[in-house]
Design a protein around this motif. Structure first.
Motif, PDB file in Angstrom:
ATOM      1  N   SER A 179      18.938  -7.706  -0.210  1.00 34.92           N
ATOM      2  CA  SER A 179      19.103  -8.662  -1.308  1.00 34.92           C
ATOM      3  C   SER A 179      18.041  -8.487  -2.374  1.00 34.92           C
ATOM      4  CB  SER A 179      19.047 -10.102  -0.773  1.00 34.92           C
ATOM      5  OG  SER A 179      20.066 -10.337   0.175  1.00 34.92           O
ATOM      6  N   LYS A 180      16.842  -8.105  -1.949  1.00 31.65           N
ATOM      7  CA  LYS A 180      15.719  -8.061  -2.869  1.00 31.65           C
ATOM      8  C   LYS A 180      14.985  -6.737  -2.751  1.00 31.65           C
ATOM      9  CE  LYS A 180      11.984 -11.040  -4.519  1.00 31.65           C
ATOM     10  NZ  LYS A 180      11.249 -12.292  -4.311  1.00 31.65           N
ATOM     11  N   GLN A 181      14.587  -6.199  -3.908  1.00 27.94           N
ATOM     12  CA  GLN A 181      13.799  -4.976  -3.948  1.00 27.94           C
ATOM     13  C   GLN A 181      12.437  -5.308  -4.552  1.00 27.94           C
ATOM     14  OE1 GLN A 181      12.981  -2.678  -6.923  1.00 27.94           O
ATOM     15  NE2 GLN A 181      11.703  -1.664  -5.401  1.00 27.94           N
ATOM     16  N   PHE A 182      11.367  -4.863  -3.920  1.00 26.29           N
ATOM     17  CA  PHE A 182      10.033  -5.164  -4.408  1.00 26.29           C
ATOM     18  C   PHE A 182       9.041  -4.147  -3.851  1.00 26.29           C
ATOM     19  CE2 PHE A 182      10.917  -7.649  -0.601  1.00 26.29           C
ATOM     20  CZ  PHE A 182       9.855  -7.327   0.219  1.00 26.29           C
ATOM     21  N   MET A 183       7.831  -4.175  -4.361  1.00 24.92           N
ATOM     22  CA  MET A 183       6.764  -3.309  -3.889  1.00 24.92           C
ATOM     23  C   MET A 183       5.902  -4.088  -2.896  1.00 24.92           C
ATOM     24  SD  MET A 183       5.607  -0.211  -4.233  1.00 24.92           S
ATOM     25  CE  MET A 183       6.133   0.363  -5.859  1.00 24.92           C
ATOM     26  N   MET A 184       5.721  -3.498  -1.732  1.00 23.86           N
ATOM     27  CA  MET A 184       4.798  -4.080  -0.761  1.00 23.86           C
ATOM     28  C   MET A 184       3.497  -3.285  -0.781  1.00 23.86           C
ATOM     29  SD  MET A 184       7.201  -4.947   2.538  1.00 23.86           S
ATOM     30  CE  MET A 184       5.823  -5.674   3.423  1.00 23.86           C
ATOM     31  N   ASN A 185       2.411  -3.979  -0.551  1.00 26.05           N
ATOM     32  CA  ASN A 185       1.097  -3.343  -0.562  1.00 26.05           C
ATOM     33  C   ASN A 185       0.311  -3.783   0.665  1.00 26.05           C
ATOM     34  OD1 ASN A 185       1.016  -2.121  -3.441  1.00 26.05           O
ATOM     35  ND2 ASN A 185       1.687  -4.235  -3.758  1.00 26.05           N
ATOM     36  N   ALA A 186      -0.370  -2.826   1.290  1.00 27.73           N
ATOM     37  CA  ALA A 186      -1.186  -3.132   2.462  1.00 27.73           C
ATOM     38  C   ALA A 186      -2.559  -2.490   2.294  1.00 27.73           C
ATOM     39  CB  ALA A 186      -0.518  -2.620   3.732  1.00 27.73           C
ATOM     40  N   LYS A 187      -3.584  -3.203   2.692  1.00 30.32           N
ATOM     41  CA  LYS A 187      -4.950  -2.677   2.650  1.00 30.32           C
ATOM     42  C   LYS A 187      -5.614  -2.890   4.004  1.00 30.32           C
ATOM     43  CE  LYS A 187      -9.392  -2.917   0.255  1.00 30.32           C
ATOM     44  NZ  LYS A 187     -10.162  -3.518  -0.867  1.00 30.32           N
ATOM     45  N   VAL A 188      -6.251  -1.830   4.521  1.00 27.80           N
ATOM     46  CA  VAL A 188      -6.979  -1.930   5.779  1.00 27.80           C
ATOM     47  C   VAL A 188      -8.321  -2.589   5.484  1.00 27.80           C
ATOM     48  CG1 VAL A 188      -7.898  -0.716   7.784  1.00 27.80           C
ATOM     49  CG2 VAL A 188      -5.864   0.168   6.618  1.00 27.80           C
ATOM     50  N   GLU A 189      -8.495  -3.823   5.974  1.00 31.12           N
ATOM     51  CA  GLU A 189      -9.696  -4.579   5.632  1.00 31.12           C
ATOM     52  C   GLU A 189     -10.833  -4.402   6.628  1.00 31.12           C
ATOM     53  OE1 GLU A 189      -8.941  -8.708   4.873  1.00 31.12           O
ATOM     54  OE2 GLU A 189      -8.447  -8.238   2.783  1.00 31.12           O
ATOM     55  N   ALA A 190     -10.494  -4.170   7.890  1.00 31.72           N
ATOM     56  CA  ALA A 190     -11.559  -4.112   8.897  1.00 31.72           C
ATOM     57  C   ALA A 190     -11.081  -3.388  10.145  1.00 31.72           C
ATOM     58  CB  ALA A 190     -12.012  -5.525   9.254  1.00 31.72           C
ATOM     59  N   ARG A 191     -12.039  -3.031  10.962  1.00 27.93           N
ATOM     60  CA  ARG A 191     -11.792  -2.464  12.287  1.00 27.93           C
ATOM     61  C   ARG A 191     -12.505  -3.384  13.264  1.00 27.93           C
ATOM     62  NH1 ARG A 191     -11.882   3.893  13.547  1.00 27.93           N
ATOM     63  NH2 ARG A 191     -11.654   3.853  15.817  1.00 27.93           N
ATOM     64  N   GLU A 192     -11.777  -3.993  14.193  1.00 28.90           N
ATOM     65  CA  GLU A 192     -12.369  -5.005  15.053  1.00 28.90           C
ATOM     66  C   GLU A 192     -11.748  -4.998  16.432  1.00 28.90           C
ATOM     67  OE1 GLU A 192     -11.457  -8.161  12.320  1.00 28.90           O
ATOM     68  OE2 GLU A 192      -9.769  -8.866  13.547  1.00 28.90           O
ATOM     69  N   LEU A 193     -12.369  -5.742  17.342  1.00 26.21           N
ATOM     70  CA  LEU A 193     -11.866  -5.851  18.713  1.00 26.21           C
ATOM     71  C   LEU A 193     -11.052  -7.130  18.831  1.00 26.21           C
ATOM     72  CD1 LEU A 193     -12.071  -4.313  21.434  1.00 26.21           C
ATOM     73  CD2 LEU A 193     -13.872  -5.943  22.071  1.00 26.21           C
ATOM     74  N   MET A 194      -9.851  -7.019  19.395  1.00 16.46           N
ATOM     75  CA  MET A 194      -8.971  -8.170  19.554  1.00 16.46           C
ATOM     76  C   MET A 194      -8.569  -8.322  21.013  1.00 16.46           C
ATOM     77  SD  MET A 194      -5.227  -8.889  17.789  1.00 16.46           S
ATOM     78  CE  MET A 194      -5.943  -9.587  16.286  1.00 16.46           C
ATOM     79  N   ASN A 195      -8.645  -9.541  21.521  1.00 13.34           N
ATOM     80  CA  ASN A 195      -8.156  -9.834  22.870  1.00 13.34           C
ATOM     81  C   ASN A 195      -6.654 -10.052  22.818  1.00 13.34           C
ATOM     82  OD1 ASN A 195     -10.674  -9.736  24.221  1.00 13.34           O
ATOM     83  ND2 ASN A 195     -11.170 -11.795  23.488  1.00 13.34           N
ATOM     84  N   THR A 196      -5.912  -9.300  23.629  1.00 13.67           N
ATOM     85  CA  THR A 196      -4.463  -9.431  23.687  1.00 13.67           C
ATOM     86  C   THR A 196      -4.038  -9.650  25.131  1.00 13.67           C
ATOM     87  OG1 THR A 196      -3.857  -7.118  24.141  1.00 13.67           O
ATOM     88  CG2 THR A 196      -4.382  -7.692  21.849  1.00 13.67           C
ATOM     89  N   GLU A 197      -2.761  -9.934  25.328  1.00 14.09           N
ATOM     90  CA  GLU A 197      -2.244 -10.108  26.677  1.00 14.09           C
ATOM     91  C   GLU A 197      -2.312  -8.808  27.471  1.00 14.09           C
ATOM     92  OE1 GLU A 197       1.873 -11.927  28.470  1.00 14.09           O
ATOM     93  OE2 GLU A 197       0.833 -13.002  26.859  1.00 14.09           O
ATOM     94  N   LEU A 198      -2.444  -7.688  26.778  1.00 12.40           N
ATOM     95  CA  LEU A 198      -2.566  -6.379  27.431  1.00 12.40           C
ATOM     96  C   LEU A 198      -4.015  -5.963  27.588  1.00 12.40           C
ATOM     97  CD1 LEU A 198       0.310  -4.470  25.591  1.00 12.40           C
ATOM     98  CD2 LEU A 198       0.426  -5.969  27.592  1.00 12.40           C
TER      99      LEU A 198
END
Length: 268
Positions: A179-198
């Motif tokens: 339905s919609k066309q647009f530009m997406m933008n992503a920037k890598v802000e940091a590298r960090e440790l995350m606790n996950t279920e795995l």
């Protein structure tokens, strides 16, 4: 939850897996994923578990005469919030040679009301045929001219996984949702440790700017977390939509065939 809120929540949950992630450009030759890869997610709405999602890279197949890998996203609601039952299946046809998407199929069932959407890339590579159909209604067809190389969001996310990511890196590309066309933008802000279920995972934190409309209109930038290992697995998505805050967090992961073979060759 009144009817309008239920409808909006249905739209958010059905669209979360394939609409709330990241972007890519000029992908490298890396192989971060392969057929057989499967990832499971828990979806929370306003802090309460509201559904589940599963993303699978299927076996190589032919679609419209092209060799593709089907990337299948399944979303399903739970009864905890008393919302309408929701089941959604979105298939993106990924072409590995060209690192592009040949098209997609969406099948959605919201409170027993079914609808379908098919997007098919045309031979010129610059336009798509869009076919939309609600249950018991005739299909509606339209053609859209798009910038060459436009992806759907599933394809863009998987292309991003193939990038050589680094803190400070910025990635952008045109996206079309049907339905919609647009530009997406992503920037890598940091590298960090995350606790996950795995277990603990080292991740890249990406800030994503998008222009989704309606119930998926963002009130702020989204945040996407990809592992720093060669798989670049999506482990968490945080999005604040007009409907409310939604978080998808990983609960299970199985690597695909390419990654398994790479580990065997390296003796890992």
């Amino acid at each position: 939850m009144h009817a309008q809120s239920k409808w909006r929540f249905a739209a958010v949950l059905a669209g979360l897996v394939w609409s709330a992630t990241a972007m890519a450009q000029a992908p490298s030759a890396n192989a971060a994923f392969g057929p057989g890869e499967q990832t499971q997610y828990r979806v929370k709405y306003l802090g309460v578990t509201a559904g589940t999602a599963q993303v699978t890279v299927g076996a190589p197949m032919k679609q419209w005469g092209q060799d593709v890998w089907p990337i299948v996203a399944l979303a399903r609601s739970q009864d905890t919030l008393g919302v309408w039952p929701i089941k959604s299946k979105f298939v993106s046809y990924w072409q590995t040679d060209g690192q592009r998407v040949m098209g997609s199929d969406l099948h959605s069932d919201e409170n027993g009301k079914r609808r379908r959407q098919r997007i098919k890339l045309q031979p010129d590579g610059k336009s798509v045929l869009v076919v939309k159909q609600k249950e018991n209604e005739a299909p509606r067809e339209s053609t859209r001219e798009l910038p060459e190389g436009t992806l759907d969001v599933t394809g863009a996310t998987f292309a991003l996984r193939n990038r050589d990511l680094a803190v400070g890196g910025e990635y952008s590309y045109p996206v079309f949702t049907g339905s919609k066309q647009f530009m997406m933008n992503a920037k890598v802000e940091a590298r960090e440790l995350m606790n996950t279920e795995l277990g603990p995972k080292e991740v890249y934190k990406l800030r994503v700017k998008a222009e989704f409309g309606g119930s998926l209109a963002s009130k702020r930038d989204m945040f996407v977390y990809l592992t720093t290992d060669p798989n670049h697995v999506l482990v968490r998505v945080e999005a604040e939509f007009a409907m409310g805050t939604i978080v998808a967090e990983i609960t299970d992961y199985k690597p695909g065939r390419i990654m398994e073979l790479a580990r065997a060759d390296s003796g890992g």
